[in-house]
Design a protein around this motif. Structure first.
Motif, PDB file in Angstrom:
ATOM      1  N   ALA A 292       2.462   8.017 -12.376  1.00 12.38           N
ATOM      2  CA  ALA A 292       1.331   7.698 -13.267  1.00 12.38           C
ATOM      3  C   ALA A 292       1.699   6.555 -14.211  1.00 12.38           C
ATOM      4  N   TRP A 293       2.944   6.581 -14.709  1.00 10.05           N
ATOM      5  CA  TRP A 293       3.409   5.507 -15.591  1.00 10.05           C
ATOM      6  C   TRP A 293       3.433   4.179 -14.841  1.00 10.05           C
ATOM      7  N   VAL A 294       3.913   4.189 -13.610  1.00  9.73           N
ATOM      8  CA  VAL A 294       3.930   2.970 -12.790  1.00  9.73           C
ATOM      9  C   VAL A 294       2.512   2.452 -12.574  1.00  9.73           C
ATOM     10  N   THR A 295       1.597   3.378 -12.305  1.00  6.41           N
ATOM     11  CA  THR A 295       0.193   2.989 -12.092  1.00  6.41           C
ATOM     12  C   THR A 295      -0.422   2.421 -13.365  1.00  6.41           C
ATOM     13  N   ASP A 296      -0.124   3.033 -14.511  1.00 12.15           N
ATOM     14  CA  ASP A 296      -0.632   2.522 -15.788  1.00 12.15           C
ATOM     15  C   ASP A 296      -0.152   1.099 -16.050  1.00 12.15           C
ATOM     16  N   LYS A 297       1.103   0.820 -15.700  1.00 13.48           N
ATOM     17  CA  LYS A 297       1.675  -0.490 -15.978  1.00 13.48           C
ATOM     18  C   LYS A 297       1.214  -1.558 -14.991  1.00 13.48           C
ATOM     19  N   THR A 298       1.066  -1.175 -13.715  1.00 11.50           N
ATOM     20  CA  THR A 298       0.731  -2.167 -12.680  1.00 11.50           C
ATOM     21  C   THR A 298      -0.759  -2.216 -12.365  1.00 11.50           C
ATOM     22  N   ARG A 299      -1.468  -1.096 -12.575  1.00  8.20           N
ATOM     23  CA  ARG A 299      -2.879  -0.921 -12.196  1.00  8.20           C
ATOM     24  C   ARG A 299      -3.067  -1.049 -10.686  1.00  8.20           C
ATOM     25  N   LYS A 300      -2.007  -0.810  -9.905  1.00 11.95           N
ATOM     26  CA  LYS A 300      -2.055  -0.904  -8.442  1.00 11.95           C
ATOM     27  C   LYS A 300      -2.160   0.511  -7.850  1.00 11.95           C
ATOM     28  N   TYR A 301      -3.321   1.101  -7.973  1.00  9.18           N
ATOM     29  CA  TYR A 301      -3.526   2.464  -7.496  1.00  9.18           C
ATOM     30  C   TYR A 301      -3.322   2.558  -5.981  1.00  9.18           C
ATOM     31  N   LYS A 302      -3.902   1.644  -5.258  1.00  8.72           N
ATOM     32  CA  LYS A 302      -3.834   1.673  -3.796  1.00  8.72           C
ATOM     33  C   LYS A 302      -2.400   1.503  -3.310  1.00  8.72           C
ATOM     34  N   LEU A 303      -1.675   0.540  -3.856  1.00  8.73           N
ATOM     35  CA  LEU A 303      -0.315   0.248  -3.402  1.00  8.73           C
ATOM     36  C   LEU A 303       0.627   1.417  -3.667  1.00  8.73           C
ATOM     37  N   VAL A 304       0.545   2.008  -4.854  1.00 10.09           N
ATOM     38  CA  VAL A 304       1.411   3.146  -5.191  1.00 10.09           C
ATOM     39  C   VAL A 304       1.133   4.318  -4.252  1.00 10.09           C
ATOM     40  N   THR A 305      -0.139   4.560  -3.955  1.00 12.21           N
ATOM     41  CA  THR A 305      -0.516   5.646  -3.046  1.00 12.21           C
ATOM     42  C   THR A 305      -0.023   5.372  -1.638  1.00 12.21           C
ATOM     43  N   LEU A 306      -0.162   4.156  -1.170  1.00 13.30           N
ATOM     44  CA  LEU A 306       0.257   3.793   0.189  1.00 13.30           C
ATOM     45  C   LEU A 306       1.762   3.972   0.371  1.00 13.30           C
ATOM     46  N   ILE A 307       2.545   3.466  -0.563  1.00 14.94           N
ATOM     47  CA  ILE A 307       4.004   3.580  -0.467  1.00 14.94           C
ATOM     48  C   ILE A 307       4.438   5.049  -0.502  1.00 14.94           C
ATOM     49  N   SER A 308       3.824   5.828  -1.392  1.00 20.85           N
ATOM     50  CA  SER A 308       4.169   7.256  -1.492  1.00 20.85           C
ATOM     51  C   SER A 308       3.867   7.984  -0.191  1.00 20.85           C
ATOM     52  N   SER A 309       2.731   7.673   0.424  1.00 22.97           N
ATOM     53  CA  SER A 309       2.331   8.336   1.674  1.00 22.97           C
ATOM     54  C   SER A 309       3.274   7.994   2.816  1.00 22.97           C
TER      55      SER A 309
END
Length: 428
Positions: A292-309
């Motif tokens: 969530a912190w990474v998403t707050d800082k980058t605003r890259k919701y799609k990219l964070v989700t894709l890498i995690s998956s």
């Protein structure tokens, strides 16, 4: 809305509301798997089967499906305070009934109490994003959502660890009965205290909005039914919904069936199961907060989700390998990493769908996601439980692979449609 007319101010009360919510959520979620961990003790105590004990976990799904729209409507109409008081009230009643069913052993009454606790948890499920939007600045919404969600996973960890600690295996039936009565009495007592904390200390909303986005959402609020129409016709929102429905279902099934999964290879080791479950849930907390912190800082919701998956795919293979190896350390490491990623996407999904549908009601957004999640989690849990009991891990893990493939495909069609961020920029 004229920006100069909006007074933005942070309330000191916001952290008290967040803390009481976290404690209430921790209490309810710690009851999800508490029967399953000490199934070896409860089977003869209640005269129940393995399948019966599994239903104390599975019944949360149908209860959620029956009550989620009611609780979402209550949040939209009556507000946050009503939902928190209702949740803590149901929780107290449910824990009291469960204590009665231990003193006078009756498995059906236990299931009734568990169902009432599950109904209370439904009133809490939609609140993280609502608390974030109502009480905190928009730029920390994902982080606050993650903080509000972490008691769900930390509670799951307590649900694994506390029963095995409070009711140890190997003691005589008379001693186990005393341990069980003491354990469930303390749950009922703490549930009573939490109800009064919610009743007297929780406020519905601050005097002033914490951000321009919050003020605009309140001013442009849409009717409950109209919100559903808008959200269901939002193409980006639908792709987000499918992606996170399957990712959250994976988390529910893996954490919900971790006990029978491990006991299949390490029988009669309740303490080990409790420790691994607690570690997995604790890693879920860190996963939620960090991603969530990474998403707050980058605003890259799609990219964070894709890498995690993508990273989850080899981890499921390693989990099968570690269990068949019989290595406790290896299993613990793999489960810890899986917990980190599975739960880490949870607050991202809740905030992502609210962003994509802003200024529509956040309760409707989260209701839709949670309803879809439980709708898939129920049959998935029953299916995987059956495959674990009668077949092997390869069959049991095949639904996991299918859900991951669907999530990976649909996340490619999503985009970072951050409507709330755009609205908040209007103040500058």
């Amino acid at each position: 809305m004229i920006k100069d007319e909006v007074k933005i101010k942070l309330s000191k009360h916001r952290f008290l509301v967040l803390t009481i919510y976290c404690l209430t959520c921790l209490h309810t979620n710690s009851q999800w798997t508490q029967y399953q961990v000490i199934a070896d003790i409860l089977r003869p105590y209640f005269g129940a089967s393995n399948t019966d004990i599994d239903w104390t976990v599975t019944l949360w799904c149908p209860v959620y499906l029956l009550t989620c729209f009611i609780s979402a409507y209550c949040l939209d109409v009556f507000g946050l305070r009503f939902c928190m008081i209702s949740a803590s009230g149901f929780n107290f009643i449910g824990t009291a009934i469960k204590y009665y069913s231990i003193v006078y052993p009756n498995f059906l009454i236990t299931c009734l109490g568990q169902s009432i606790v599950a109904a209370g948890q439904t009133f809490l499920a939609f609140l993280p994003s609502s608390i974030a939007l109502t009480w905190f600045p928009a730029e920390v919404a994902s982080t606050i959502t993650a903080i509000a969600i972490f008691p769900m996973f930390f509670g799951n960890g307590l649900g694994y660890y506390l029963p095995s600690l409070a009711v140890p295996d190997g003691s005589s039936p008379s001693v186990q009965k005393i341990d069980l009565e003491r354990f469930f009495f303390y749950y009922a007592l703490s549930g009573f205290l939490l109800y009064f904390l919610n009743l007297f200390l929780v406020k519905n909303q601050p005097e002033y909005p914490p951000s321009f986005a919050s003020a605009k959402a309140a001013a442009e609020s849409t009717e409950f039914i109209e919100s559903w129409k808008v959200i269901l016709t939002n193409r980006v929102s639908n792709f987000i919904l499918i992606t996170f429905t399957f990712l959250q279902t994976l988390a529910n099934v893996v954490l919900g069936l971790l006990s029978p999964m491990i006991s299949k290879y390490f029988p009669n080791q309740n303490i080990l199961i409790g420790i691994i479950g607690a570690i997995a849930s604790l890693s879920s907390v860190f996963g939620s907060l960090i991603l969530a912190w990474v998403t707050d800082k980058t605003r890259k919701y799609k990219l964070v989700t894709l890498i995690s998956s993508i990273l989850m795919v080899p981890l499921f293979g390693l989990l099968i390998y570690s269990l068949e190896m019989g290595s406790k350390l290896f299993v613990t490491i793999v489960v810890t990493l899986l917990g980190f990623l599975l739960a880490g996407t949870y607050p991202i999904g809740m905030d992502f769908i609210v962003q994509a549908n802003y200024p529509m009601s956040e309760s409707v957004c989260v209701t839709l996601m949670m309803f879809s999640n439980q709708l898939i989690s129920w049959p998935a849990t029953v299916l995987v439980s059956h495959l674990l009991q009668y077949y092997n891990l390869y069959y049991a893990f095949s639904p996991f692979l299918l859900m991951l493939v669907i999530a990976l495909i649909t996340v490619l069609f999503t985009k970072d449609q951050l409507n709330r961020d755009k609205a908040n920029l209007e103040i500058t």
